[in-house]
Structure formats: C-alpha cells, structure tokens
Design an enzyme around this catalytic site. Structure first.
Site, PDB file in Angstrom:
ATOM      1  N   ASN A   9       1.247  -0.804  -0.421  1.00 42.39           N
ATOM      2  CA  ASN A   9       0.000   0.181  -0.170  1.00 42.39           C
ATOM      3  C   ASN A   9       0.781   1.360  -0.123  1.00 42.39           C
ATOM      4  OD1 ASN A   9      -1.913   2.220   0.306  1.00 42.39           O
ATOM      5  ND2 ASN A   9      -2.264   1.652   2.284  1.00 42.39           N
ATOM      6  N   LYS A  11      -0.352   4.090  -0.794  1.00 45.65           N
ATOM      7  CA  LYS A  11      -0.832   5.659   0.303  1.00 45.65           C
ATOM      8  C   LYS A  11      -0.622   6.859  -0.511  1.00 45.65           C
ATOM      9  CE  LYS A  11      -0.646   3.034   4.437  1.00 45.65           C
ATOM     10  NZ  LYS A  11       0.202   3.397   5.845  1.00 45.65           N
ATOM     11  N   HIS A  91      -9.417   0.748   5.598  1.00 49.31           N
ATOM     12  CA  HIS A  91      -8.517   0.650   6.080  1.00 49.31           C
ATOM     13  C   HIS A  91      -8.249   2.115   6.738  1.00 49.31           C
ATOM     14  CE1 HIS A  91      -3.750   1.845   6.950  1.00 49.31           C
ATOM     15  NE2 HIS A  91      -2.916   1.069   6.031  1.00 49.31           N
ATOM     16  N   GLU A  93      -6.706   4.151   8.290  1.00 48.33           N
ATOM     17  CA  GLU A  93      -6.847   5.392   7.983  1.00 48.33           C
ATOM     18  C   GLU A  93      -7.763   6.176   7.437  1.00 48.33           C
ATOM     19  OE1 GLU A  93      -1.970   5.322   7.803  1.00 48.33           O
ATOM     20  OE2 GLU A  93      -3.200   5.530   5.732  1.00 48.33           O
ATOM     21  N   GLU A 158      -4.251  -5.750  10.269  1.00 44.16           N
ATOM     22  CA  GLU A 158      -3.711  -3.884  11.290  1.00 44.16           C
ATOM     23  C   GLU A 158      -3.728  -3.840  12.696  1.00 44.16           C
ATOM     24  OE1 GLU A 158      -1.604  -2.832   7.082  1.00 44.16           O
ATOM     25  OE2 GLU A 158      -3.255  -1.360   7.412  1.00 44.16           O
ATOM     26  N   GLY A 164       3.355   2.098  10.612  1.00 44.24           N
ATOM     27  CA  GLY A 164       4.347   2.753  10.360  1.00 44.24           C
ATOM     28  C   GLY A 164       4.910   3.153  12.284  1.00 44.24           C
ATOM     29  N   SER A 203       4.152  -1.780   9.924  1.00 43.12           N
ATOM     30  CA  SER A 203       5.509  -2.691  11.189  1.00 43.12           C
ATOM     31  C   SER A 203       6.385  -3.226  10.091  1.00 43.12           C
ATOM     32  CB  SER A 203       6.217  -1.981  11.823  1.00 43.12           C
ATOM     33  OG  SER A 203       4.947  -0.716  12.103  1.00 43.12           O
TER      34      SER A 203
END
Length: 243
Positions: A9, A11, A91, A93, A158, A164, A203
């Site tokens: 991904n 992003k 996701h 986000e 996730e 991240g 990660s």
C-alpha cells in the site's frame, strides 16, 4: 488452501518517476512463488497495470456507488477500467480519518465484487482498545460488519498502533487474532472460509517478515512503507514464498 499474498500500500506516495520502482518489483515477481499486489496512488494505476511481469495492481479505496456526483472519489468500476484487480477497503486511515463505518466498508466491498475486483478488507484495534482487553471484540465486530456475502475477499489485520510506528505485536498476540479471524470466517462461510487469505499488516519489514510468516493462519502481509522500494519489498515476498 489460502493463497500466499504480499500486498503493498503506497498510500499518498509516488509520482511518475516512481514507475521505475514498480517496474523493478514487477520484473522480479515472476521468479518468486507467491502472489504480489501493489496499490499505488490512483494517478499511477493505468501505467502500473501495463508494466510487464506478474504484479497485480490494486486501488487504495473506492466509492460504494458505481458513478455519480461524488467529486474527488473513484468507483470500483473506474479502478477496474484502469487495470486494477484489487482494492483496499476499510483501512484504519479511512475508518478514523474519514469516519468510515463497518456498513460503509461492506458496501464498498460489495461494489468492488460487482465490478470484478477482489476487496482487501482491513481490520484493526487501537492501542487503547488493546490495553483495555478489547482487541478481539473490536476486530471480530469489524469483520462481521464489513464482510460482504461473497467469500471472494482478502482480510488484512492491521493493529492501528503498529502501522508505521515500528511497533509489532508479539507472536502470541498476532496468533490469537488470526486464529479468531479464521474461526469466524469458517463460522460464516463454512469450508470457503478456510480458503480466505488473512494478511498481517503493521511495520512489516525484511527483518521481521520470516518470523511473522511462520505464524499459523498468517497467509501474507499488507505492507506500507517497505513496499515503496523494490530492495525492501522483494525480500518480504521471498520470505513468504519460502515460508
């Protein structure tokens, strides 16, 4: 048996100059025995989908409607028209930054399937939810609320706090969630639920991929930053192929 899948991904990263990295990944995938998916930003989809190699291309999001007055959005049909075969939905986000509910994620997954795309449905708990002992409750509720009726999906677990940050759950924590997801998929879809790939994300990098892929019911990874460079992404793919 579930497919071994590594999905990247990107992003909101990448320009036309980044196509050389995508090409480097695409050229090598045919020699690595696992399925590889890359989800670049929308403006690169058409070009990326036409590069030679065994790399499949996906979108990062789609609208649940096939068309209409939705300025700035992209439909599943339009992604397919660009050459995509997959799309990420739900996701964290999007769930957090855009207040996307389970029902909306489900509608997007259904739209993807209707347009011939395979949805990659993301699930995950926050650090506060895990600390409160609610990780399984949250993730399983998201799964139930986000799943379409068709089992032709990919699931990506996730944990939000690991995306991240460099933090990775323990083997026991990943095992607990993936075992629970597999059990619920079987309860919902029967035997077909055993064939759905469940990816881990958060990660993932070359240094920890082998340990993660050794975990039961981890069938691959959804990779963020490490998918931006072929030198980082390809070792993760090799680790999965060898697992």
């Amino acid at each position: 048996m579930p497919q071994k899948i590594v999905a990247g991904n990107w992003k909101m990263n990448g320009t036309q100059a980044s196509l050389s990295e995508i090409q480097a990944i695409a050229e090598t995938t045919q020699d690595i025995h696992c399925s590889a998916i890359l989800c670049p930003p929308a403006h690169l989809l058409h070009s990326a989908a036409r590069l030679p190699g065994q790399l499949a291309i996906g979108g990062q999001n789609c609208h649940h409607a096939p068309s209409g007055a939705f300025t700035g959005d992209i439909s599943a049909e339009q992604l397919a028209d660009c050459g995509a075969f997959y799309v990420i939905v739900g996701h964290s986000e999007r769930r957090e930054g855009y207040s996307e509910s389970d029902s909306l994620v489900r509608a997007k997954a259904q739209a993807a399937l209707k347009s011939g795309l395979t949805p990659i449905i993301c699930l995950g708990e926050s650090q506060e939810q895990r600390a409160a002992g609610k990780a399984l409750e949250i993730v399983l509720a998201q799964l139930s609320g986000s799943l379409p009726d068709d089992p032709q999906v990919i699931i990506a677990y996730e944990p939000i706090w690991a995306i991240g940050t460099g933090l990775v759950p323990s083997v026991a924590e990943i095992t607990e969630v993936h075992d629970a997801l597999r059990a619920q998929l079987y309860a919902i879809f029967g035997a077909a639920g055993q064939d759905i790939s469940i990816l881990y994300g958060g990660s993932v990098k070359p240094s920890n991929a082998q340990e993660i892929f050794a975990i039961t019911h981890v069938n691959g990874a959804l990779v963020g930053g490490a998918s931006l460079k072929a030198k980082d992404f390809l070792p993760i793919m090799r680790s999965l192929a060898e697992s």
